[in-house]
Design an enzyme around this catalytic site. Structure first.
Site, PDB file in Angstrom:
ATOM      1  CD1 TRP A 199      -3.678   1.902   6.104  1.00  0.00           C
ATOM      2  CD2 TRP A 199      -5.738   2.725   6.366  1.00  0.00           C
ATOM      3  NE1 TRP A 199      -4.220   2.103   4.849  1.00  0.00           N
ATOM      4  CE2 TRP A 199      -5.484   2.605   4.982  1.00  0.00           C
ATOM      5  CE3 TRP A 199      -6.971   3.220   6.786  1.00  0.00           C
ATOM      6  CZ2 TRP A 199      -6.414   2.959   4.017  1.00  0.00           C
ATOM      7  CZ3 TRP A 199      -7.904   3.577   5.819  1.00  0.00           C
ATOM      8  CH2 TRP A 199      -7.620   3.440   4.450  1.00  0.00           C
TER       9      TRP A 199
ATOM     10  CD  GLU B 272      -7.969   8.038   6.000  1.00  0.00           C
ATOM     11  OE1 GLU B 272      -7.839   7.863   7.232  1.00  0.00           O
ATOM     12  OE2 GLU B 272      -7.044   7.847   5.191  1.00  0.00           O
TER      13      GLU B 272
ATOM     14  CE1 TYR C 161      -3.448   2.788   0.810  1.00  0.00           C
ATOM     15  CE2 TYR C 161      -2.153   3.222   2.784  1.00  0.00           C
ATOM     16  CZ  TYR C 161      -3.159   3.577   1.917  1.00  0.00           C
ATOM     17  OH  TYR C 161      -3.876   4.732   2.129  1.00  0.00           O
TER      18      TYR C 161
END
Length: 211
Positions: A71, A63, A41
């Site tokens: 995350w 988010e 990522y």
């Protein structure tokens, strides 16, 4: 920077900039140094420019779901999120009913938080309403700052900024939810509006926006 820095393993060594030299010889921040999913990522997506209504709506949604979680958790669930929320097509999500909310809350593949699910639907409707005023893309990118940080260590990476606070306020005024200043700064990092790659990281400056 994602809110859950991933410690580097013992085989990695930090250089003087705070970046971590990984087994492939490339320097990355600690959070992207060990987990293959986070590393990919970081190497291919994080900090690259993101434009367009649907793409930005998806990132605002994810988010929001990340708030209070790692995350890495959201990234692993991203395919399930996309399936559950019709690829984050704001027109489709804006039409969701209470039955859809209950369907989502029964889906083990996503984060089953009622407030966040409802916020995602609310934000889809707010996204559509923004079309009459130039659209979500124009609003978000209007808060791009004139300068970007140049952190040498993770401790020097900001978690919010005057621009992220202003963006959060503007979005809330337009009916969005779960868009606080810290969440919006994470968005700004992820979509390339600011470059918080550590000085020394192999990704520093790759967005083409900041030189």
């Amino acid at each position: 920077m994602p809110a859950d820095p991933t410690p580097a393993s013992d085989e990695h060594a930090a250089d003087s900039t705070g970046a971590v030299i990984c087994a492939d010889g490339l320097a990355r921040p600690p959070w992207a140094a060990s987990d293959p999913l986070l590393r990919d990522y970081y190497d291919t997506e994080w900090g690259m420019p993101v434009r367009g209504e649907q793409a930005l709506y998806e990132r605002i949604s994810l988010e929001a779901f990340q708030a209070g979680l790692s995350w890495a958790t959201i990234l692993r669930k991203r395919p399930a999120f996309r399936k559950a929320f019709d690829d984050f097509d704001p027109e489709a999500v804006a039409a969701y009913t209470e039955a859809d909310v209950e369907r989502l809350l029964a889906d083990p593949g996503i984060v089953r938080n009622r407030l966040k699910v409802r916020a995602t639907v609310t934000n889809a409707r707010a996204t559509l309403a923004l079309r009459a005023e130039g659209g979500l893309d124009a609003l978000v990118w209007s808060f791009r700052p004139e300068t970007t940080p140049a952190p040498r260590t993770t401790a020097e990476v900001p978690t919010r900024s005057p621009e992220s606070a202003a963006l959060a306020k503007a979005l809330r005024r337009k009916g969005f939810a779960f868009v606080g200043p810290t969440t919006m700064f994470a968005l700004m990092e992820a979509i390339g509006m600011v470059d918080t790659h550590l000085v020394g990281s192999h990704r520093r400056g790759t967005s083409g926006i900041w030189t």
